[in-house]
Design a protein around this motif. Structure first.
Motif, short mmCIF file in Angstrom:
data_model
loop_
_atom_site.label_atom_id
_atom_site.label_comp_id
_atom_site.label_asym_id
_atom_site.label_seq_id
_atom_site.Cartn_x
_atom_site.Cartn_y
_atom_site.Cartn_z
N THR A 18 -7.49 21.21 -32.47
CA THR A 18 -7.12 19.76 -32.59
C THR A 18 -7.37 19.20 -34.26
O THR A 18 -7.27 18.10 -34.54
CB THR A 18 -8.14 18.84 -31.79
N ARG A 19 -7.98 20.37 -35.01
CA ARG A 19 -8.07 20.04 -36.37
C ARG A 19 -7.03 20.58 -37.22
O ARG A 19 -6.40 21.44 -36.89
CB ARG A 19 -9.50 20.40 -36.78
N SER A 47 -10.01 19.96 -44.22
CA SER A 47 -10.12 19.84 -42.63
C SER A 47 -10.02 18.53 -42.40
O SER A 47 -10.69 17.49 -42.76
CB SER A 47 -11.49 20.35 -42.25
N GLU A 48 -9.04 18.12 -41.52
CA GLU A 48 -8.82 16.79 -40.97
C GLU A 48 -9.40 16.86 -39.76
O GLU A 48 -8.96 17.64 -38.44
CB GLU A 48 -7.14 16.36 -40.77
N LEU A 49 -10.39 15.90 -39.42
CA LEU A 49 -11.33 16.13 -38.33
C LEU A 49 -10.91 14.83 -37.39
O LEU A 49 -11.37 13.82 -37.82
CB LEU A 49 -12.63 16.02 -38.21
N HIS A 50 -10.08 14.82 -36.21
CA HIS A 50 -9.76 13.59 -35.53
C HIS A 50 -10.85 13.50 -34.06
O HIS A 50 -10.33 13.68 -33.30
CB HIS A 50 -8.36 13.86 -35.00
N GLU A 51 -12.04 13.17 -34.74
CA GLU A 51 -13.27 13.16 -33.82
C GLU A 51 -14.39 12.46 -34.48
O GLU A 51 -14.30 12.11 -35.52
CB GLU A 51 -13.50 14.60 -33.63
N LYS A 101 -5.94 27.42 -35.72
CA LYS A 101 -5.65 26.77 -34.55
C LYS A 101 -5.34 27.92 -33.47
O LYS A 101 -5.32 27.52 -32.21
CB LYS A 101 -4.41 25.72 -34.73
N ASP A 106 -4.19 27.15 -41.44
CA ASP A 106 -4.04 26.21 -40.35
C ASP A 106 -3.59 26.92 -39.25
O ASP A 106 -4.32 26.74 -38.05
CB ASP A 106 -3.02 25.09 -40.50
#
Length: 472
Positions: free
Chosen positions: A367-368, A35-39, A359, A355
């Motif tokens: 957003t992940r 998981s890419e977490l932009h937070e 989403k 994904d």
């Protein structure tokens, strides 16, 4: 940790246990969900969410016991929260992060798990910047199937994203043990006649496509996107002829194996969800319900493509009543040697990527980013995900199928699907396997053999001249 329940294994679990005992650090059946977490990440909040979701599902608190028992058992423990490890890569440039990430994924996969000791899952949090993190959820596939992954992730993130003090309302789901009880009561003797007829005359597995194994260890992963326009054409072809994209993809794989092996009668593994027709609420169970079965296809070159795909559709449908049959029984009822592999390749089709599935829920999940990696025990596996653009992937065991061959097979699979999309009225023989650049190489470049030589020369005179130049 104390055990709270014990019950037998179901579906593919015995085969996965055998894979583990043969090679516990091979990376086979190890799943990694990235998981890419932009937070900004609340590590303690994430740990609490993982503990809570693990407590909700017995499959996540399971370990396996095989010594001192007549049949292997899976034991559910009162608690088995995943270990959470933090890594700090802040300050590293993009190239360094890419190298570290590749090295971590390889090491994490071969680290594996001790199936006798829970938990059989772990979470690694990698900090790249204040608001850039990577979460790697690693677990053994023996715990659960692909239908279960998004259920767990949706619940975990719902718990994590909840307003403090306001727990989200999560649905009640039946425990995996209920399915195991249903499965354990099944009588497979009625499937024997079906499988004996279906597998009669097949001497062995369809050979792997010619290539070269290399000395490197582990598995290769190769991905390419299939453009939206031909993907839409395939969807239209399937819809207009009463097919599914799963039928189309299986047909493409059967054609690829037939062309590479030179055999018209091919067999490959395919995964069935095995949830329909079982128990109420099976669609929402977290556990290992799937089964892999052999699909046998005769490639009939003179038959119209859509008619042949229709036959494959009926072949797939005919498996419904016997889809829970263990593969070991299918092999026993076939003409194959008990010591030889029945299947060398497999193909998996899913309607959407993990994904896209997550989403589509919306909210913070939109957003992940999510990416899934998982190795099977087959030397070669093709994976296809539906969507506006199809995602094609080849997973290869490098010691048997080198990366260059796997990439070429991925190109051939895409070319077959493109040819189907371009001309659905074609006969099976007219479906092309060669991409444009490879066709140019085979048809033109390798046939550009014209050379200039003296017009008055003869074969004898040319031989005499050559002998004079190099008399030794």
């Amino acid at each position: 940790m104390s055990r709270v329940a014990s019950y037998p294994l179901a579906a593919l679990q015995p085969a996965m246990l055998v894979n583990h005992l043969r090679a516990p650090r091979s990376g086979v059946d190890i799943v990694q969900m990235v998981s890419e977490l932009h937070e900004r990440v609340d590590v303690n909040g994430l740990r609490t969410a993982w503990e809570t979701v693990t407590a909700r599902h017995d499959a996540l608190r399971t370990a396996f016991r095989w010594d001192g028992v007549a049949e292997p058992q899976q034991d559910v423990y009162e608690s088995a929260a995943p270990m959470i490890v933090e890594l700090d890569w802040t300050g590293a440039d993009a190239a360094t992060i890419a190298r570290r990430r590749a090295a971590f994924m390889a090491e994490d996969r071969t680290l594996g798990f001790d199936l006798a000791t829970p938990p059989l899952q772990r979470v690694t949090l990698i900090r790249l910047a204040e608001t850039e993190w990577i979460m790697v959820w690693t677990f053994h596939h023996i715990l659960m199937d692909g239908r279960s992954f998004p259920i767990v992730l949706r619940e975990m993130f719902a718990l994590y994203d909840a307003i403090p003090g306001a727990a989200p309302e999560l649905p009640t789901r039946r425990p995996f043990r209920d399915f195991v009880a249903w499965y354990g009561a099944k009588d497979f003797s009625g499937a024997e006649s079906f499988w004996r007829e279906r597998m009669r005359g097949l001497p062995g597995a369809t050979p792997l496509p010619a290539g070269f194994g290399d000395e490197s260890h582990g598995r290769g992963w190769h991905t390419r996107m299939f453009a939206a326009e031909p993907a839409a054409a395939l969807e239209e072809m399937a819809r207009a002829n009463g097919l599914t994209m799963n039928n189309v993809v299986q047909g493409a794989w059967a054609l690829l194996l037939a062309r590479h092996s030179g055999e018209e009668d091919v067999v490959f593994g395919a995964t069935r969800a095995c949830r329909k027709g079982t128990i109420d609420g099976a669609d929402d169970i977290v556990g290992m319900l799937i089964n892999t079965l052999p699909v046998r296809a005769t490639v009939k070159s003179d038959m119209p493509l859509v008619e042949w795909l229709g036959e494959l559709r009926e072949t797939w449908r005919s498996l419904f009543d016997v889809e829970h049959t263990p593969l070991r029984l299918v092999q026993r009822w076939s003409d194959m040697s008990a010591n030889a592999p029945m299947l060398e390749t497999s193909i998996v089709f899913e309607n959407a990527t993990l994904d896209a599935t997550l989403k589509s829920v919306g909210g913070p999940l939109a957003t992940r980013g999510f990416e899934l990696f998982g190795g099977t025990n087959f030397p070669l596996t093709a994976l296809v995900w539906g969507g506006t653009e199809l995602t094609l992937q080849i997973d290869n065991e490098r010691s048997l199928v080198d990366d260059a061959t796997a990439i070429r097979l991925l190109d051939h699979l895409a070319a077959i699907l493109e040819s189907m999309a371009a001309n659905p009225a074609a006969k099976v023989a007219d479906v092309s396997m060669l991409p444009a650049r490879e066709r140019e190489l085979v048809v033109r470049s390798w046939n550009a053999t014209h050379v200039a030589y003296p017009a008055d020369a003869t074969l004898v005179s040319l031989m005499n001249e050559q002998a004079a130049r190099t008399p030794d």
